[in-house]
Design a protein around this motif. Structure first.
Motif: not given
Length: 398
Positions: A98-117
């Motif tokens: 997915f895009s590193p700047t997706a900023g979306d929620v899929s299957n309960g996970s928030l996705r993209g660079r910076g989501a974790a850190d």
């Protein structure tokens, strides 16, 4: 108290997720992207909530952080929540699903660079600050939330700016929102970094005359000697990790026809109570002197200091670790203490005698790698744990 905090965290979860998602969609790679959009996004969230905040700047006048301050009605120390708004690079974007700047929620996970850190932690800490600001009569001291945009560069400019903005003597401790729900990081190995300038004699690679001082060859010998150095074992009941020496840079030469007269070697040493900076420097100095004695060159090897931070370690009963463990337990999380291998802002703060935890947050995947994301199902319990810790630390003492 914890049931009320869990209820509030569940109510906050959509707003925390929305703010974190917006921040993820604004690329803020350390040293690459413009930080203005991500800083402005946070400020736009803070302003209608009347949270007192300001930008912090480095000595060159560049914005390096946002500082939020919530002051109680009674005097007391400053307790810091810290999360970075800048991120690691994307790496190979074609490897992402997915895009590193997706900023979306899929299957309960928030996705993209910076989501974790650590944009999710930043959004969570903003919401904790907003909640705490409604109860100044219950607070003794100040909650300071530092949102840094100069962390992944390795400069830690936001933390340094905090030391200029607030007298470090008044800061009792800090909690950094790095991800991972199974552990509370209560320490980290120190770091000693140098660049070694190895010299030689310039010449033509095709010359009929021998060249006994090729800088690349001399530097290669030094690298081997350094990697073969015996390092001390961990001290009983001391740091659980051993010291470590790593060669991280090697630069020299220009093309094929010139014998280089200079090479640069980067050395990263991780420090513990078994090996301090003085000992590490002495080991490197002796290895360099031995090279110069065995394989002479026109100039002796030079040691250029780059960075030095001491190791640090809290006991689980030290604050703010004790408050965070108590908050996690109250929220139903059994987290264990951990001393980390990498260094972190806690090492910098330790030089100011500020006790710091450096990791407790959402379950994650792809940290600094491909397909970074966090599991949002843990968001309410993590937020409630931090909120519980903050209220305990700021509670008036009788």
């Amino acid at each position: 108290m914890i049931n009320e905090l869990l209820q509030q965290a569940r109510a906050d979860a959509p707003s925390v997720t929305a703010l974190a998602a917006e921040l993820i969609r604004l690329p803020s790679r350390g040293g690459i992207d413009d930080y203005e959009p991500v800083l402005a996004s946070v400020e736009n969230w803070l302003k209608p909530r009347s949270l007192r905040h300001r930008r912090l700047h480095n000595p060159d006048g560049e914005a390096v952080a946002i500082l939020i301050e919530v002051t109680g009605d009674r005097p007391g120390p400053v307790w810091v929540l810290d999360a970075c708004l800048d991120t690691a690079p994307f790496g190979d974007e074609t490897a992402w699903s997915f895009s590193p700047t997706a900023g979306d929620v899929s299957n309960g996970s928030l996705r993209g660079r910076g989501a974790a850190d650590s944009k999710t932690a930043a959004a969570m800490f903003c919401h904790i600050a907003a909640a705490v600001s409604l109860q100044p009569h219950k607070l003794a001291g100040t909650l300071a939330v530092l949102l840094d945009v100069d962390e992944h560069t390795g400069n830690f400019g936001g933390a340094m700016a905090l030391m200029r903005a607030i007298d470090p003597v008044t800061i009792a401790g800090a909690m950094i929102g790095y991800p991972g729900h199974e552990e509370v990081v209560i320490g980290g190995r120190g770091v000693f970094r140098v660049r070694l300038h190895v010299h030689g004699t310039a010449g033509h690679s095709g010359s009929s005359k021998p060249n006994t001082a090729n800088a690349v060859s001399r530097a290669s010998r030094l690298v081997t000697a350094l990697e073969d150095l015996p390092l001390p074992a961990p001290v009983t009941e001391g740091f659980p990790l051993p010291p470590k020496l790593t060669i991280t840079e090697f630069h020299s030469g220009e093309g094929f026809t010139s014998v280089p007269d200079h090479a640069t070697v980067g050395v990263d040493v991780r420090l513990t109570d078994a090996l301090d900076a003085k000992d590490a420097e002495e080991l490197i100095r002796k290895a360099s002197a031995q090279l110069d004695a065995d394989f002479p060159a026109p100039r002796a090897t030079e040691i250029e200091a780059a960075l030095c931070w001491p190791p640090y370690r809290l006991m689980p009963g030290d604050q703010p670790a004790a408050a965070l463990f108590a908050g996690a337990e109250a929220a139903g999380i059994s987290a264990r203490p951990k001393v980390a291998g990498p260094s972190n802002i806690g090492n910098l703060l330790a030089t100011h005698k500020i006790r710091t935890t450096a990791g407790f947050g959402l379950p994650y995947a792809g940290l600094h790698g491909t397909d970074e994301c966090v599991d949002l199902s843990a968001l309410p319990t993590i937020q409630a744990a931090y909120h519980h810790a903050v209220l305990n630390l700021l509670a008036p003492r009788t």
